[in-house]
Design an enzyme around this catalytic site. Structure first.
Site, PDB file in Angstrom:
ATOM      1  N   ARG A  59       0.900  -1.187   0.046  1.00  9.44           N
ATOM      2  CA  ARG A  59       0.003   0.134  -0.033  1.00  9.44           C
ATOM      3  C   ARG A  59       0.970   1.274   0.007  1.00  9.44           C
ATOM      4  NH1 ARG A  59      -3.722  -0.495   4.699  1.00  9.44           N
ATOM      5  NH2 ARG A  59      -4.783   1.624   3.764  1.00  9.44           N
ATOM      6  N   GLN A  91      -8.934   9.953   8.349  1.00  6.85           N
ATOM      7  CA  GLN A  91      -8.430   8.786   8.768  1.00  6.85           C
ATOM      8  C   GLN A  91      -7.752   8.064   7.592  1.00  6.85           C
ATOM      9  OE1 GLN A  91     -12.777   6.658  10.065  1.00  6.85           O
ATOM     10  NE2 GLN A  91     -13.016   8.140   8.458  1.00  6.85           N
ATOM     11  N   ASN A  92      -7.490   8.718   6.617  1.00  5.54           N
ATOM     12  CA  ASN A  92      -6.549   8.046   5.815  1.00  5.54           C
ATOM     13  C   ASN A  92      -5.329   8.184   6.029  1.00  5.54           C
ATOM     14  OD1 ASN A  92      -9.045   7.892   4.192  1.00  5.54           O
ATOM     15  ND2 ASN A  92      -8.616   9.673   3.121  1.00  5.54           N
ATOM     16  N   ASP A  94      -2.921   8.011   3.604  1.00  9.39           N
ATOM     17  CA  ASP A  94      -2.203   8.613   2.363  1.00  9.39           C
ATOM     18  C   ASP A  94      -1.940   9.881   2.720  1.00  9.39           C
ATOM     19  OD1 ASP A  94      -5.411   8.702   1.089  1.00  9.39           O
ATOM     20  OD2 ASP A  94      -4.428  10.580   1.284  1.00  9.39           O
ATOM     21  N   HIS A 109      -5.251   8.198  12.306  1.00 11.84           N
ATOM     22  CA  HIS A 109      -4.893   6.755  12.086  1.00 11.84           C
ATOM     23  C   HIS A 109      -3.349   6.427  11.491  1.00 11.84           C
ATOM     24  CE1 HIS A 109      -9.545   5.666  11.550  1.00 11.84           C
ATOM     25  NE2 HIS A 109      -9.127   5.940  13.144  1.00 11.84           N
ATOM     26  N   ASN A 201     -20.856  12.228   0.547  1.00  9.81           N
ATOM     27  CA  ASN A 201     -20.715  10.856   0.625  1.00  9.81           C
ATOM     28  C   ASN A 201     -21.522  10.303  -0.843  1.00  9.81           C
ATOM     29  OD1 ASN A 201     -19.071   9.155   1.967  1.00  9.81           O
ATOM     30  ND2 ASN A 201     -20.844   7.600   2.235  1.00  9.81           N
ATOM     31  N   GLU A 203     -22.611   7.084  -1.053  1.00  6.24           N
ATOM     32  CA  GLU A 203     -24.117   6.620  -0.705  1.00  6.24           C
ATOM     33  C   GLU A 203     -24.470   6.724   0.675  1.00  6.24           C
ATOM     34  OE1 GLU A 203     -22.717   2.713  -1.827  1.00  6.24           O
ATOM     35  OE2 GLU A 203     -20.995   2.794  -0.173  1.00  6.24           O
ATOM     36  N   ALA A 219     -17.157  12.581  -4.352  1.00  2.00           N
ATOM     37  CA  ALA A 219     -16.448  13.673  -3.622  1.00  2.00           C
ATOM     38  C   ALA A 219     -16.038  14.746  -4.582  1.00  2.00           C
ATOM     39  CB  ALA A 219     -15.242  13.114  -2.685  1.00  2.00           C
TER      40      ALA A 219
HETATM   41  C1  BV8 Z   1     -10.102   2.419  19.526  1.00  2.00           C
HETATM   42  C2  BV8 Z   1      -5.764   2.212   9.892  1.00  2.00           C
HETATM   43  C3  BV8 Z   1      -9.799   2.319  21.774  1.00  2.00           C
HETATM   44  C4  BV8 Z   1      -5.441   0.791   9.139  1.00  2.00           C
HETATM   45  C5  BV8 Z   1      -7.755   1.957  10.687  1.00  2.00           C
HETATM   46  C6  BV8 Z   1     -16.696   1.688  20.157  1.00  2.00           C
HETATM   47  C7  BV8 Z   1     -16.243   2.691  20.610  1.00  2.00           C
HETATM   48  C8  BV8 Z   1     -14.782   2.549  20.378  1.00  2.00           C
HETATM   49  C9  BV8 Z   1     -13.999   1.700  19.774  1.00  2.00           C
HETATM   50  C10 BV8 Z   1     -14.910   0.627  19.079  1.00  2.00           C
HETATM   51  C11 BV8 Z   1     -16.450   0.697  19.457  1.00  2.00           C
HETATM   52  N1  BV8 Z   1     -16.624  -0.270  18.894  1.00  2.00           N
HETATM   53  C12 BV8 Z   1     -15.597  -0.966  17.963  1.00  2.00           C
HETATM   54  C13 BV8 Z   1     -14.545  -0.448  18.551  1.00  2.00           C
HETATM   55  C14 BV8 Z   1     -13.202  -1.003  18.005  1.00  2.00           C
HETATM   56  C15 BV8 Z   1     -12.709  -0.333  16.707  1.00  2.00           C
HETATM   57  C16 BV8 Z   1     -13.861  -0.348  15.713  1.00  2.00           C
HETATM   58  O1  BV8 Z   1     -14.635   0.825  15.322  1.00  2.00           O
HETATM   59  N2  BV8 Z   1     -14.122  -1.431  14.967  1.00  2.00           N
HETATM   60  C17 BV8 Z   1     -15.216  -1.374  13.807  1.00  2.00           C
HETATM   61  C18 BV8 Z   1     -14.802  -2.305  13.051  1.00  2.00           C
HETATM   62  C19 BV8 Z   1     -16.500  -1.760  14.670  1.00  2.00           C
HETATM   63  N3  BV8 Z   1     -11.974   0.750  16.926  1.00  2.00           N
HETATM   64  C20 BV8 Z   1     -10.796   0.935  17.115  1.00  2.00           C
HETATM   65  O2  BV8 Z   1     -10.208  -0.114  17.432  1.00  2.00           O
HETATM   66  C21 BV8 Z   1     -10.108   2.220  17.072  1.00  2.00           C
HETATM   67  N4  BV8 Z   1      -9.248   1.988  18.270  1.00  2.00           N
HETATM   68  O3  BV8 Z   1     -11.289   2.304  19.624  1.00  2.00           O
HETATM   69  O4  BV8 Z   1      -9.220   2.151  20.579  1.00  2.00           O
HETATM   70  C22 BV8 Z   1      -8.883   2.248  22.797  1.00  2.00           C
HETATM   71  C23 BV8 Z   1      -9.063   2.777  24.203  1.00  2.00           C
HETATM   72  C24 BV8 Z   1      -8.160   2.738  25.062  1.00  2.00           C
HETATM   73  C25 BV8 Z   1      -6.826   2.285  24.767  1.00  2.00           C
HETATM   74  C26 BV8 Z   1      -6.593   1.802  23.395  1.00  2.00           C
HETATM   75  C27 BV8 Z   1      -7.682   1.739  22.559  1.00  2.00           C
HETATM   76  C28 BV8 Z   1      -9.019   2.268  16.133  1.00  2.00           C
HETATM   77  C29 BV8 Z   1      -9.713   2.144  14.699  1.00  2.00           C
HETATM   78  C30 BV8 Z   1      -8.564   2.663  13.762  1.00  2.00           C
HETATM   79  C31 BV8 Z   1      -8.336   1.444  12.956  1.00  2.00           C
HETATM   80  N5  BV8 Z   1      -7.277   1.549  11.785  1.00  2.00           N
HETATM   81  N6  BV8 Z   1      -6.821   2.481   9.564  1.00  2.00           N
HETATM   82  C32 BV8 Z   1      -5.019   1.179   7.757  1.00  2.00           C
HETATM   83  O5  BV8 Z   1      -5.307   2.079   7.186  1.00  2.00           O
HETATM   84  O6  BV8 Z   1      -4.194   0.316   7.197  1.00  2.00           O
HETATM   85  S1  BV8 Z   1      -9.522   2.049  10.411  1.00  2.00           S
HETATM   86  C33 BV8 Z   1      -9.956   1.797   8.683  1.00  2.00           C
HETATM   87  O7  BV8 Z   1     -11.255   1.947   8.579  1.00  2.00           O
HETATM   88  C34 BV8 Z   1      -9.248   3.132   7.835  1.00  2.00           C
HETATM   89  O8  BV8 Z   1      -8.513   4.062   8.543  1.00  2.00           O
HETATM   90  C35 BV8 Z   1     -10.717   3.771   7.535  1.00  2.00           C
HETATM   91  O9  BV8 Z   1     -10.323   5.349   7.564  1.00  2.00           O
HETATM   92  C36 BV8 Z   1     -11.478   3.607   8.422  1.00  2.00           C
HETATM   93  C37 BV8 Z   1     -12.762   3.827   8.158  1.00  2.00           C
HETATM   94  O10 BV8 Z   1     -13.143   3.464   6.854  1.00  2.00           O
HETATM   95  P1  BV8 Z   1     -13.633   4.677   5.790  1.00  2.00           P
HETATM   96  O11 BV8 Z   1     -12.592   5.613   5.718  1.00  2.00           O
HETATM   97  O12 BV8 Z   1     -14.963   5.014   6.330  1.00  2.00           O
HETATM   98  O13 BV8 Z   1     -13.469   3.716   4.378  1.00  2.00           O
HETATM   99  P2  BV8 Z   1     -14.940   2.633   3.975  1.00  2.00           P
HETATM  100  O14 BV8 Z   1     -14.289   2.161   3.051  1.00  2.00           O
HETATM  101  O15 BV8 Z   1     -15.390   2.210   5.278  1.00  2.00           O
HETATM  102  O16 BV8 Z   1     -15.921   3.885   3.472  1.00  2.00           O
HETATM  103  C38 BV8 Z   1     -15.818   4.646   2.384  1.00  2.00           C
HETATM  104  C39 BV8 Z   1     -17.027   5.523   2.348  1.00  2.00           C
HETATM  105  O17 BV8 Z   1     -16.677   6.285   1.045  1.00  2.00           O
HETATM  106  C40 BV8 Z   1     -18.231   4.726   1.871  1.00  2.00           C
HETATM  107  O18 BV8 Z   1     -19.375   5.145   2.598  1.00  2.00           O
HETATM  108  C41 BV8 Z   1     -18.426   5.158   0.301  1.00  2.00           C
HETATM  109  O19 BV8 Z   1     -19.757   5.236   0.112  1.00  2.00           O
HETATM  110  C42 BV8 Z   1     -17.655   6.397   0.078  1.00  2.00           C
HETATM  111  N7  BV8 Z   1     -17.171   6.479  -1.030  1.00  2.00           N
HETATM  112  C43 BV8 Z   1     -16.614   5.725  -1.925  1.00  2.00           C
HETATM  113  N8  BV8 Z   1     -16.118   6.019  -3.216  1.00  2.00           N
HETATM  114  C44 BV8 Z   1     -16.598   7.464  -2.772  1.00  2.00           C
HETATM  115  C45 BV8 Z   1     -17.226   7.594  -1.842  1.00  2.00           C
HETATM  116  N9  BV8 Z   1     -17.536   9.096  -1.139  1.00  2.00           N
HETATM  117  C46 BV8 Z   1     -17.427  10.188  -1.955  1.00  2.00           C
HETATM  118  N10 BV8 Z   1     -16.813  10.144  -3.230  1.00  2.00           N
HETATM  119  C47 BV8 Z   1     -16.385   8.891  -3.646  1.00  2.00           C
HETATM  120  N11 BV8 Z   1     -15.686   8.948  -4.879  1.00  2.00           N
END
Ligand code: BV8
Length: 228
Positions: A59, A91-92, A94, A109, A201, A203, A219
């Site tokens: 990546r 969150q990206n 890049d 992130h 967004n 969708e 976007a």
């Molecule tokens: C933490 C790095 C606590 C990796 C990433 C409740 C509260 C707190 C935490 C949690 C909770 N429930 C669950 C959790 C745990 C977890 C979590 O959220 N899990 C999810 C799956 C349920 N969260 C965590 O672990 C976070 N840490 O809470 O720590 C803590 C407390 C004390 C001590 C220690 C810890 C950490 C989360 C970070 C994880 N790392 N990224 C990497 O990049 O390699 S997250 C990863 O998903 C990416 O960073 C990304 O940014 C993120 C979200 O994804 P999106 O950016 O939204 O991308 P996605 O594909 O999902 O969606 C794209 C959207 O774009 C779509 O809607 C699409 O329609 C739209 N789109 C597409 N094309 C276009 C467009 N829009 C416009 N134009 C276009 N052309």
């Protein structure tokens, strides 16, 4: 935007999609053919460091081959012209916001172009590979990992982010599914302190119902219109 002075903009993978970078969940939950839990958690790195390092090397390499798109450039223009407070929380991992010219960017992130030494805690700009387990330039230890916040790890600079959300008059979310926490809760935080909230967004996201206004489309079209 007359009564608006302080703006927080949250971006996700969707803002980079038109630059050719895959989003995380568009491919049905697989991520570059890997399950997230196999490549983006500390446990995965402990279990199979080679798999995780290859995933991030690929990546990091891919990201250096793409360009910012119209959405990144529009936000950079806003950043240059906006005299009030403005924070682009991304969150990206890049660097397309910066390469478009944006300055007030916060990578919650982490970023692809940084390596973190888990022995001495130093961060190094890193454009090459980590798969060959290079030594840390600062302490010499073989302890470098991607400087990326994995699931289960605390995102960076959360206090600064919440401080900006409290002061925001406008919160705009661009290109994110609202699937990841604590990010997905930012809109409610901002609204609780009186901010107007807008989602741009492709969708409806998991949090669309939480926004004052939600505009659907790419976007590359919505963001220049919003900024102009
Ligand atoms: C933490 C790095 C606590 C990796 C990433 C409740 C509260 C707190 C935490 C949690 C909770 N429930 C669950 C959790 C745990 C977890 C979590 O959220 N899990 C999810 C799956 C349920 N969260 C965590 O672990 C976070 N840490 O809470 O720590 C803590 C407390 C004390 C001590 C220690 C810890 C950490 C989360 C970070 C994880 N790392 N990224 C990497 O990049 O390699 S997250 C990863 O998903 C990416 O960073 C990304 O940014 C993120 C979200 O994804 P999106 O950016 O939204 O991308 P996605 O594909 O999902 O969606 C794209 C959207 O774009 C779509 O809607 C699409 O329609 C739209 N789109 C597409 N094309 C276009 C467009 N829009 C416009 N134009 C276009 N052309």
């Amino acid at each position: 935007m007359s009564s608006i002075r302080n703006i927080v903009i949250l971006t996700g993978a969707g803002i980079s999609a038109e630059s050719g970078i895959d989003t995380f969940r568009g491919a049905g939950g697989l991520w570059e053919n890997h399950r997230v839990e196999d490549v983006a958690t500390p446990e995965a790195f402990a279990r199979d460091p080679e798999l995780v390092l290859r995933f991030y090397d690929a990546r990091r390499e891919a990201i250096q081959r793409v360009e910012p798109n119209r959405a990144h450039h529009a936000l950079a223009r806003l950043d240059a012209e906006w005299t009030g407070d403005l924070l682009i929380v991304t969150q990206n991992v890049d660097d397309l916001h910066e390469r478009a010219g944006a300055r007030r960017v916060l990578h919650m992130h982490g970023t692809h172009l940084s390596a973190w030494c888990t022995a001495c805690d130093a961060r190094h700009e890193w454009r090459g590979q980590l798969i060959d387990r290079p030594a840390c330039p600062a302490c010499g230890a073989v302890a470098l990992r991607p400087d990326i916040v994995w699931f289960g790890e605390m995102p960076y600079r959360m206090e600064e982010i919440f401080g900006a959300l409290v002061e925001a008059d406008l919160f705009v979310s661009i290109g994110t599914s609202g699937a990841v926490y604590p990010t997905a809760g930012f809109v409610q935080e901002a609204a609780a302190y009186g901010a107007c909230t807008l989602e741009l967004n492709l969708e409806p996201s998991q949090g669309s119902h939480l926004f004052g206004e939600s505009r659907l489309g790419p976007a590359g079209e919505l963001v220049p219109t919003f900024v102009s």
